[in-house]
Motif scaffolding. Structure first.
Motif, short mmCIF file in Angstrom:
data_model
loop_
_atom_site.label_atom_id
_atom_site.label_comp_id
_atom_site.label_asym_id
_atom_site.label_seq_id
_atom_site.Cartn_x
_atom_site.Cartn_y
_atom_site.Cartn_z
N TYR B 88 0.83 -1.23 0.20
CA TYR B 88 -0.09 -0.08 -0.06
C TYR B 88 0.95 1.32 0.06
CZ TYR B 88 -3.24 -3.37 1.97
OH TYR B 88 -4.09 -4.55 2.22
N HIS B 89 0.23 2.41 -0.63
CA HIS B 89 1.05 3.46 -0.10
C HIS B 89 -0.20 4.76 0.18
CE1 HIS B 89 -0.42 5.63 -3.91
NE2 HIS B 89 0.24 4.70 -4.68
N SER B 90 0.25 5.70 0.90
CA SER B 90 -0.68 6.45 0.99
C SER B 90 -1.42 7.45 -0.02
CB SER B 90 0.03 7.79 2.36
OG SER B 90 1.08 8.28 1.69
N ALA B 91 -2.57 7.77 0.39
CA ALA B 91 -3.18 8.59 -0.73
C ALA B 91 -2.59 10.18 -0.62
CB ALA B 91 -4.59 8.63 -0.64
N ALA B 92 -2.14 10.27 0.74
CA ALA B 92 -1.59 11.58 1.10
C ALA B 92 -0.10 11.79 0.61
CB ALA B 92 -1.73 11.81 2.51
N LEU B 93 0.03 13.01 0.76
CA LEU B 93 1.66 13.50 0.51
C LEU B 93 2.23 13.98 1.58
CD1 LEU B 93 1.17 14.97 -3.23
CD2 LEU B 93 1.73 12.70 -2.66
N TYR B 94 3.33 13.68 1.97
CA TYR B 94 3.90 14.23 3.17
C TYR B 94 5.18 14.74 2.95
CZ TYR B 94 0.47 11.12 5.33
OH TYR B 94 -0.68 10.46 5.64
N LYS B 95 5.79 15.70 3.50
CA LYS B 95 7.25 16.19 3.73
C LYS B 95 8.19 15.15 4.12
CE LYS B 95 6.70 21.18 4.35
NZ LYS B 95 5.12 21.35 5.17
N CYS B 110 -3.90 15.34 -0.24
CA CYS B 110 -4.07 13.95 -0.44
C CYS B 110 -5.06 13.88 -1.71
CB CYS B 110 -4.84 13.58 0.78
SG CYS B 110 -5.49 11.81 0.78
N ASP B 111 -4.63 12.89 -2.64
CA ASP B 111 -5.35 12.31 -3.63
C ASP B 111 -6.76 12.31 -3.20
OD1 ASP B 111 -3.03 12.46 -4.86
OD2 ASP B 111 -2.82 10.14 -4.87
#
Ligand code: SF4
Ligand SMILES: [Zn+2]
Ligand SMILES: [Zn+2]
Lengths: 393, 443
Positions: B88-95, B110-111
């Motif tokens: 899995y990966h996050s739909a969100a983007l993080y620093k 987040c997508d």
């Protein structure tokens, strides 16, 4: 002077760019004068130039707390800017969310009226400046015979709709097409009213204590603070219109079911209610011996409160004045299906709702209640039993 | 399509019965080898360096989270090394996506992910292939139970997939993309789509504006898609005094127009109750109402009123009650059935495109819209061999194992302890599903 100042818009809508600096030019002041002295000088100037400022300030708070419709006239000169920022400063100092909401609701309604009078081109400029840019299309779009002259991009619209919560403004109930939300002028003014409301409410950053001490040292302000404090204090005793009533076999607050308490709390805090929430309150009140007045009072704190409409709807729900029928309370099943049931809510939940009650002929199993009136009945039984020390079953 | 039933039954008892660990070990090896092949074609993961990755394994039942990869090579070599069952990966983007403390990850957006999956739909086929099975006495329940009705033993849910499940999912995806996303200003080219590897599809919207929305704001979009809180106050009501139903017109925007357009579409497509029922039987519209609507004169009259954009709909035989039911029906058919929590969650983990689904062995296949329309979920994502030469021997371990179609052959249904020999892809499907144990490795 900026483009907008040239139009005088900042005098009409003080939260626009440049307004803050016009009220409080401290950033430009180079003297190392202590803050108290600086503000003392600033406010004594203001109060002497605008002798009506004192009463206007007081009126804002009195009218807001009395939930009165209006009586305040906004000017479109520097006085309006001073009034706006002084109110905001006082709200910061009082650090009271209920006060915030009451005052913001009152003022934003006044700005709503003002916005409605703007011509479309100015509304477009103001909306841009307020961070909710709308577009005007002279020809407009005809939906169901109503020409929609304005539109807002969906990504600008969604955040404000999420704040509004009003069913009518939810994205699903709007004219959405190709990433645009089409609106009429009334809607646009209503959306901007919400933006204004949020501009009035200060973002409390824990500076209230210091600020209050400082303001109390400033002459005319300290007098106002005292007067407002007295009004708040008075209101505390006569606050809840729903606590003092003795109707429906003595309707005290504890007898209200969780779903109603939840909505009342929202309303008291000036948070807008959804269509179903309004109906639930209206039907429940109509069926539990509350008067029309008491019902109107619940809605009085709402940002979009309009006495005439509220009264009409409430009377309609009671079948007054027309051939209409009186509506019964919503059933718990219906309330559950529209997610208004708060049976297991941390704050408002109650075992009577969550688990049901013991009833004759059902042995050891609890039976769920059917509607919020059952709650009132069983809660009353519970209290009476407690008073008489009778065990539950 | 010509469907064949197949699978060799092994009559003689084989002595090579392996334990569960062996089955797991074998599956793990198969996945590893497959990943080694797949890396060459692995789809690009947008903003890979800003995403959190997470893995589930064959031999542990907890998740490894908070992993970060600065580039695709880094991820791919890790996949080969750790042999995960699910990726899995996050739909969100993080620093800082690898930071273990959520609040310190530095959320950047987040997508908007839409999960359309038969799991959350109510489909009639599920009664025929989803079961609640007692882990103690094997008693099979068709309805949802929390403990065994016979021995009070604990229950496991055995969910299956069939053509109907996947058709229903596809139907909703098409509805979403064709009917709803254009309202939000998205075209077919703005979406990133994939087969979930199990019972549905994922649609990812990665537009800048949509990424910054909060959960509350996403709910506005989700409600719009699912028809929640639709509250027509001054239309879709019957005026007894005038004898007409205040409808909507096909040119209206938003839900208003959607209702009229769907009504027109239904009336023009179906001229008999039979054909109507084929598509809409699950909505339980009264037969009487269907008869009235589909009566040629009435049907033509309505089609005419809708086409000329008359918002007042009149049919003599229909009064208030019937119109109310028609209104409910039209709202129901217009809604899109999506998994709501996925779309409003701004920290959601979502299955990685190009990975293998650990419950089926199917590829989580990226698709464009047109691929999706013609997508064959029981053929196109099959990555293990379906050749007879690559057969594996299995023993069924569940009291009831429904049939499964792989490519155009139907395998099963099977009974407990039945020993079968099936192609690799089928064997991997059944063992991944946990309904069979391996008896031999195959080639
Ligand atoms: S159980 Fe009934 S009365 Fe109690 S909170 Fe729910 S809806 Fe209200
Ligand atoms: Zn059992
Ligand atoms: Zn199915």
């Amino acid at each position: 002077m900026s483009y907008y100042n040239a139009y005088g818009l900042v005098y009409k809508y003080p939260w626009l760019e440049g307004g803050r600096e016009m009220f409080d030019p401290i950033v430009e002041s180079e003297s190392a004068e202590p803050l108290v002295d600086y503000y003392n000088r600033l406010f004594s100037d203001y109060f002497s130039i605008y002798p009506e400022l004192y009463q206007k300030l007081l009126d804002v708070f009195i009218f807001a707390l009395d939930k009165k419709e209006s009586g305040i006239v906004l000017t479109d000169d520097k006085l309006n800017i001073i009034l706006f920022y002084t109110v905001k400063t006082l709200l910061t100092a009082f650090d009271n969310r209920i006060l915030d909401n009451h005052v913001a609701n009152l003022l934003s309604k006044l700005y709503h009226k003002r916005l409605l009078q703007e011509n479309p081109q100015d509304l477009v400029i103001i909306s841009k400046k307020m961070g909710l840019p709308c577009h005007f299309d002279r020809k407009g779009k005809d939906f169901g015979g109503v020409i929609h002259h304005f539109w807002v991009e969906i990504h600008q619209y969604v955040p404000i709709a999420a704040l509004l919560r009003d069913s009518n403004y939810q994205l699903i109930n709007r004219m959405v097409q190709n990433g645009k939300v089409f609106l009429i002028k009334d809607h646009m003014a209503r959306l901007l009213q919400e933006v204004a409301r949020r501009e009035i409410i200060p973002d409390h950053q824990g500076i209230s204590g210091e600020l209050l001490t400082l303001l109390k040292k400033i002459n005319p302000i300290s007098a106002i603070i005292n007067e407002i404090a007295i009004i708040i204090e008075e209101k505390k005793y006569s606050q809840s219109p729903y606590e003092k009533t003795n109707v429906y076999e003595n309707m005290v607050y504890v007898l209200y079911p969780p779903c109603i308490k939840f909505i009342l709390n929202k309303a008291t805090n000036g948070v807008n209610l959804t269509h179903s929430e309004r109906l639930h309150i209206a039907f429940f009140y109509a069926n539990t011996n509350h008067t029309v007045e008491e019902t109107v009072d619940v809605f009085r704190t709402l940002p979009d409160f309009d006495e005439k409409i509220a009264r009409y709807n409430i009377e309609f729900s009671r079948g007054i004045g027309g051939k209409g029928k009186k509506y019964s309370v919503y059933s718990c099943a219906k309330l559950k299906s529209i997610k208004l049931c708060k049976a297991t809510d941390k704050e408002y939940g109650d075992p009577i709702c969550a688990e049901g009650v013991y009833r004759k002929g059902h042995g050891d199993t609890k039976v769920p209640i059917k509607n919020p009136k059952d709650f009132v009945f069983w809660k009353n039984v519970e209290i009476q039993r407690k008073l008489q020390n009778i065990p539950k079953k | 399509m010509e469907k064949r039933r197949d699978s060799k039954k092994i009559t003689k008892h084989t002595k090579e019965v392996t334990s569960l660990e062996d089955t797991t070990l074998e599956l793990r090896k198969k996945f590893t080898l497959k990943y080694a092949e797949l890396v060459k074609y692995f789809p690009k993961i947008p903003e890979i360096a800003s995403r959190e990755f997470a893995f589930l394994f064959w031999d542990r039942n907890y998740m490894i989270r908070h992993r970060g990869f600065t580039n695709p090579q880094h991820l791919l070599s890790e996949l080969k090394n750790i042999n995960p069952k699910h990726v899995y990966h996050s739909a969100a983007l993080y620093k800082d996506p690898a930071n273990k403390i959520m609040s310190e990850k530095g959320w950047m957006g987040c997508d908007f992910v839409v999960d359309i999956d038969a799991d959350h739909m109510e489909l009639s086929c599920q009664e025929n292939h989803d079961y609640y099975i007692c882990m103690k006495c094997d008693y099979v329940h068709r309805e949802k139970v929390t403990k065994c009705q016979k021995c009070e033993g604990p229950i496991r849910k055995q969910i299956w997939l069939c053509d109907k499940c996947l058709e229903a999912s596809k139907y909703e995806v098409i509805k979403l993309v064709d009917d709803f996303l254009p309202d939000f200003g998205f075209t077919k080219n703005d979406i990133d789509l994939n087969f979930s590897g199990h019972r549905g599809y994922h649609v990812h919207l990665r537009d800048k504006f949509i990424r910054t929305l909060s959960s509350e704001e996403r709910r506005q979009m989700v409600d719009y898609i699912t028809g929640t809180n639709f509250d027509p106050t001054d239309y879709l009501i019957y005026k007894s005094s005038n004898g007409y139903f205040i409808g909507t017109t096909i040119d209206d925007a938003g839900w208003k127009g959607r209702i009229a357009r769907n009504f027109l579409k239904i009336l023009t497509t179906h001229d008999s109750i039979d054909s109507f029922n084929k598509e809409y039987s699950k909505y339980n519209l009264d037969t009487k109402i269907k008869q009235i609507l589909l009566n040629p004169d009435n049907r033509n009259q309505l089609i005419h009123q809708l086409t000329i954009k008359n918002q007042y709909w009149t049919i003599k035989e229909l009064a208030k009650g019937s119109w109310k039911k028609i209104k409910e029906f039209l709202i129901q058919v217009s809604m899109c059935d999506i998994d709501v929590p996925v779309s409003i969650d701004t920290h959601r983990l979502i299955r990685v495109q190009g990975s293998i689904h650990g419950k089926t062995g199917f590829l989580v296949k990226p698709l464009n819209y047109y691929d999706m329309v013609n997508f064959e979920p029981f053929s196109d994502p099959i990555i293990f061999s379906t050749e007879k030469e690559a057969c594996m021997k299995l023993e069924i371990n569940t009291p009831i194992c429904p049939e499964i179609r792989i490519k155009d052959i139907i395998y099963g249904p099977y009974k407990k302890h039945e020993q079968i020999e099936v192609p690799e892809a089928v064997a991997i499907f059944l063992t991944c599903k946990g309904v069979a144990d391996l008896l031999s490795r195959g080639n």
